[in-house]
Design a protein around this motif. Sequence first.
Motif, PDB file in Angstrom:
ATOM      1  N   LEU A   9       0.790  -1.230   0.000  1.00 15.28           N
ATOM      2  CA  LEU A   9       0.000   0.000   0.000  1.00 15.28           C
ATOM      3  C   LEU A   9       0.823   1.281   0.000  1.00 15.28           C
ATOM      4  CD1 LEU A   9      -2.619  -1.101   2.689  1.00 15.28           C
ATOM      5  CD2 LEU A   9      -2.879  -1.163   0.189  1.00 15.28           C
ATOM      6  N   GLU A  10       2.148   1.138   0.016  1.00 13.66           N
ATOM      7  CA  GLU A  10       3.043   2.285   0.172  1.00 13.66           C
ATOM      8  C   GLU A  10       2.739   3.051   1.468  1.00 13.66           C
ATOM      9  OE1 GLU A  10       3.141   4.607  -3.458  1.00 13.66           O
ATOM     10  OE2 GLU A  10       4.292   3.037  -4.473  1.00 13.66           O
ATOM     11  N   TYR A  11       2.521   2.281   2.532  1.00 12.48           N
ATOM     12  CA  TYR A  11       2.363   2.816   3.879  1.00 12.48           C
ATOM     13  C   TYR A  11       3.737   2.830   4.540  1.00 12.48           C
ATOM     14  CZ  TYR A  11      -2.783   2.841   4.469  1.00 12.48           C
ATOM     15  OH  TYR A  11      -4.123   3.123   4.417  1.00 12.48           O
ATOM     16  N   ARG A  12       3.788   3.368   5.756  1.00 17.55           N
ATOM     17  CA  ARG A  12       5.025   3.367   6.533  1.00 17.55           C
ATOM     18  C   ARG A  12       4.688   3.056   7.986  1.00 17.55           C
ATOM     19  NH1 ARG A  12       4.897   7.949   9.421  1.00 17.55           N
ATOM     20  NH2 ARG A  12       3.553   9.591   8.660  1.00 17.55           N
ATOM     21  N   VAL A  13       5.636   2.493   8.694  1.00 17.64           N
ATOM     22  CA  VAL A  13       5.446   2.195  10.117  1.00 17.64           C
ATOM     23  C   VAL A  13       5.433   3.510  10.885  1.00 17.64           C
ATOM     24  CG1 VAL A  13       6.475   1.119  12.163  1.00 17.64           C
ATOM     25  CG2 VAL A  13       6.502  -0.085   9.952  1.00 17.64           C
ATOM     26  N   THR A  14       4.423   3.689  11.730  1.00 20.67           N
ATOM     27  CA  THR A  14       4.321   4.908  12.536  1.00 20.67           C
ATOM     28  C   THR A  14       4.518   4.651  14.025  1.00 20.67           C
ATOM     29  OG1 THR A  14       1.906   4.688  12.659  1.00 20.67           O
ATOM     30  CG2 THR A  14       2.804   6.064  10.883  1.00 20.67           C
ATOM     31  N   ALA A  15       4.319   3.408  14.455  1.00 24.18           N
ATOM     32  CA  ALA A  15       4.516   3.077  15.874  1.00 24.18           C
ATOM     33  C   ALA A  15       4.611   1.569  16.006  1.00 24.18           C
ATOM     34  CB  ALA A  15       3.360   3.606  16.721  1.00 24.18           C
ATOM     35  N   ARG A  16       5.287   1.149  17.040  1.00 19.23           N
ATOM     36  CA  ARG A  16       5.338  -0.283  17.348  1.00 19.23           C
ATOM     37  C   ARG A  16       5.597  -0.434  18.838  1.00 19.23           C
ATOM     38  NH1 ARG A  16       9.705  -0.279  13.606  1.00 19.23           N
ATOM     39  NH2 ARG A  16       8.769  -1.968  12.425  1.00 19.23           N
ATOM     40  N   ASP A  17       5.051  -1.486  19.396  1.00 22.26           N
ATOM     41  CA  ASP A  17       5.329  -1.871  20.774  1.00 22.26           C
ATOM     42  C   ASP A  17       5.095  -3.369  20.886  1.00 22.26           C
ATOM     43  OD1 ASP A  17       2.571  -2.311  21.118  1.00 22.26           O
ATOM     44  OD2 ASP A  17       2.248  -0.440  22.182  1.00 22.26           O
ATOM     45  N   GLU A  18       5.044  -3.882  22.109  1.00 25.83           N
ATOM     46  CA  GLU A  18       4.924  -5.322  22.289  1.00 25.83           C
ATOM     47  C   GLU A  18       3.577  -5.870  21.832  1.00 25.83           C
ATOM     48  OE1 GLU A  18       3.383  -3.220  25.772  1.00 25.83           O
ATOM     49  OE2 GLU A  18       5.300  -3.099  24.764  1.00 25.83           O
ATOM     50  N   THR A  19       2.576  -5.007  21.633  1.00 27.20           N
ATOM     51  CA  THR A  19       1.264  -5.484  21.196  1.00 27.20           C
ATOM     52  C   THR A  19       1.102  -5.510  19.688  1.00 27.20           C
ATOM     53  OG1 THR A  19       0.240  -3.290  21.283  1.00 27.20           O
ATOM     54  CG2 THR A  19       0.191  -4.608  23.304  1.00 27.20           C
ATOM     55  N   GLY A  20       1.951  -4.774  18.956  1.00 24.27           N
ATOM     56  CA  GLY A  20       1.816  -4.783  17.513  1.00 24.27           C
ATOM     57  C   GLY A  20       2.498  -3.614  16.832  1.00 24.27           C
ATOM     58  N   VAL A  21       2.086  -3.389  15.579  1.00 23.24           N
ATOM     59  CA  VAL A  21       2.697  -2.374  14.727  1.00 23.24           C
ATOM     60  C   VAL A  21       1.590  -1.556  14.071  1.00 23.24           C
ATOM     61  CG1 VAL A  21       4.228  -1.972  12.750  1.00 23.24           C
ATOM     62  CG2 VAL A  21       4.621  -3.942  14.238  1.00 23.24           C
ATOM     63  N   ALA A  22       1.739  -0.232  14.083  1.00 23.34           N
ATOM     64  CA  ALA A  22       0.812   0.663  13.390  1.00 23.34           C
ATOM     65  C   ALA A  22       1.477   1.138  12.107  1.00 23.34           C
ATOM     66  CB  ALA A  22       0.462   1.859  14.268  1.00 23.34           C
ATOM     67  N   ILE A  23       0.708   1.133  11.008  1.00 21.83           N
ATOM     68  CA  ILE A  23       1.215   1.643   9.738  1.00 21.83           C
ATOM     69  C   ILE A  23       0.200   2.623   9.174  1.00 21.83           C
ATOM     70  CG2 ILE A  23       2.594  -0.418   9.297  1.00 21.83           C
ATOM     71  CD1 ILE A  23       0.516  -1.294   7.231  1.00 21.83           C
ATOM     72  N   ALA A  24       0.691   3.624   8.453  1.00 22.96           N
ATOM     73  CA  ALA A  24      -0.200   4.647   7.921  1.00 22.96           C
ATOM     74  C   ALA A  24       0.218   5.032   6.521  1.00 22.96           C
ATOM     75  CB  ALA A  24      -0.193   5.884   8.823  1.00 22.96           C
ATOM     76  N   GLY A  25      -0.759   5.498   5.774  1.00 22.00           N
ATOM     77  CA  GLY A  25      -0.544   5.964   4.411  1.00 22.00           C
ATOM     78  C   GLY A  25      -0.701   7.465   4.342  1.00 22.00           C
ATOM     79  N   PRO A  26      -1.134   7.954   3.196  1.00 28.26           N
ATOM     80  CA  PRO A  26      -1.311   9.394   3.032  1.00 28.26           C
ATOM     81  C   PRO A  26      -2.404   9.929   3.950  1.00 28.26           C
ATOM     82  CG  PRO A  26      -2.155   8.192   1.132  1.00 28.26           C
ATOM     83  CD  PRO A  26      -1.482   7.189   2.019  1.00 28.26           C
ATOM     84  N   ALA A  27      -2.398  11.228   4.161  1.00 27.50           N
ATOM     85  CA  ALA A  27      -3.397  11.872   5.019  1.00 27.50           C
ATOM     86  C   ALA A  27      -4.792  11.469   4.573  1.00 27.50           C
ATOM     87  CB  ALA A  27      -3.235  13.383   4.967  1.00 27.50           C
ATOM     88  N   GLY A  28      -5.624  11.132   5.535  1.00 30.51           N
ATOM     89  CA  GLY A  28      -6.990  10.745   5.249  1.00 30.51           C
ATOM     90  C   GLY A  28      -7.189   9.248   5.115  1.00 30.51           C
ATOM     91  N   ALA A  29      -6.124   8.508   4.837  1.00 32.93           N
ATOM     92  CA  ALA A  29      -6.231   7.052   4.739  1.00 32.93           C
ATOM     93  C   ALA A  29      -6.243   6.466   6.149  1.00 32.93           C
ATOM     94  CB  ALA A  29      -5.050   6.489   3.953  1.00 32.93           C
ATOM     95  N   PRO A  30      -7.020   5.417   6.377  1.00 32.70           N
ATOM     96  CA  PRO A  30      -7.045   4.849   7.727  1.00 32.70           C
ATOM     97  C   PRO A  30      -5.717   4.186   8.079  1.00 32.70           C
ATOM     98  CG  PRO A  30      -8.395   3.535   6.245  1.00 32.70           C
ATOM     99  CD  PRO A  30      -7.936   4.739   5.478  1.00 32.70           C
ATOM    100  N   THR A  31      -5.380   4.236   9.340  1.00 36.12           N
ATOM    101  CA  THR A  31      -4.220   3.534   9.875  1.00 36.12           C
ATOM    102  C   THR A  31      -4.561   2.053   9.986  1.00 36.12           C
ATOM    103  OG1 THR A  31      -3.524   5.464  11.144  1.00 36.12           O
ATOM    104  CG2 THR A  31      -2.739   3.332  11.932  1.00 36.12           C
ATOM    105  N   LEU A  32      -3.597   1.199   9.703  1.00 40.20           N
ATOM    106  CA  LEU A  32      -3.751  -0.224   9.976  1.00 40.20           C
ATOM    107  C   LEU A  32      -2.971  -0.536  11.243  1.00 40.20           C
ATOM    108  CD1 LEU A  32      -3.248  -1.917   6.482  1.00 40.20           C
ATOM    109  CD2 LEU A  32      -5.372  -1.217   7.584  1.00 40.20           C
ATOM    110  N   LEU A  33      -3.632  -1.183  12.174  1.00 45.54           N
ATOM    111  CA  LEU A  33      -2.994  -1.596  13.422  1.00 45.54           C
ATOM    112  C   LEU A  33      -2.937  -3.115  13.404  1.00 45.54           C
ATOM    113  CD1 LEU A  33      -1.758  -0.878  16.114  1.00 45.54           C
ATOM    114  CD2 LEU A  33      -4.061  -0.744  17.068  1.00 45.54           C
ATOM    115  N   LEU A  34      -1.737  -3.652  13.299  1.00 46.77           N
ATOM    116  CA  LEU A  34      -1.511  -5.092  13.208  1.00 46.77           C
ATOM    117  C   LEU A  34      -1.121  -5.573  14.596  1.00 46.77           C
ATOM    118  CD1 LEU A  34       0.479  -4.222  10.131  1.00 46.77           C
ATOM    119  CD2 LEU A  34      -1.543  -5.665   9.973  1.00 46.77           C
ATOM    120  N   ILE A  35      -2.028  -6.303  15.236  1.00 45.80           N
ATOM    121  CA  ILE A  35      -1.798  -6.682  16.623  1.00 45.80           C
ATOM    122  C   ILE A  35      -1.567  -8.178  16.757  1.00 45.80           C
ATOM    123  CG2 ILE A  35      -3.037  -4.708  17.556  1.00 45.80           C
ATOM    124  CD1 ILE A  35      -5.364  -6.579  18.166  1.00 45.80           C
TER     125      ILE A  35
END
Length: 118
Positions: free
Chosen positions: A26-52
């Motif tokens: 999707l040409e997203y990028r990782v925006t956060a990660r911790d022991e519960t999972g990884v958040a990735i986001a795309g362009p402004a307005g696109a929903p974040t995917l939270l992979l837990i």
Amino acid sequence: MASKIGEIILDCADPEAAAAFWCAALEYRVTARDETGVAIAGPAGAPTLLLIVSTDPKAAKTPIHFDLWPTDRDQAEEVERLVGLGAQPVDIGQRDVHWVVLRAPSGHEFCVMPRQPA
């Protein structure tokens, strides 16, 4: 004012691997990660995917899925690219349709449509 989708949560056994696939797809990028999972986001307005992290086994077809619309190539070329990233073609009983069903390495099914809607 109505609500909007802020995050879409995907349970998966390996959030890092799932994030790598979806970032490339999707040409997203990782925006956060911790022991519960990884958040990735795309362009402004696109929903974040939270992979837990989830160890629950996937027992059936995913009840919700993404329809991907190629933006700069045709459907066959996009399917080839996604398969090169690790997706696999899958038959979930779709019969003769104009979309292609693939399964991400994390096990989530998604469709590749023939063109972007108007």
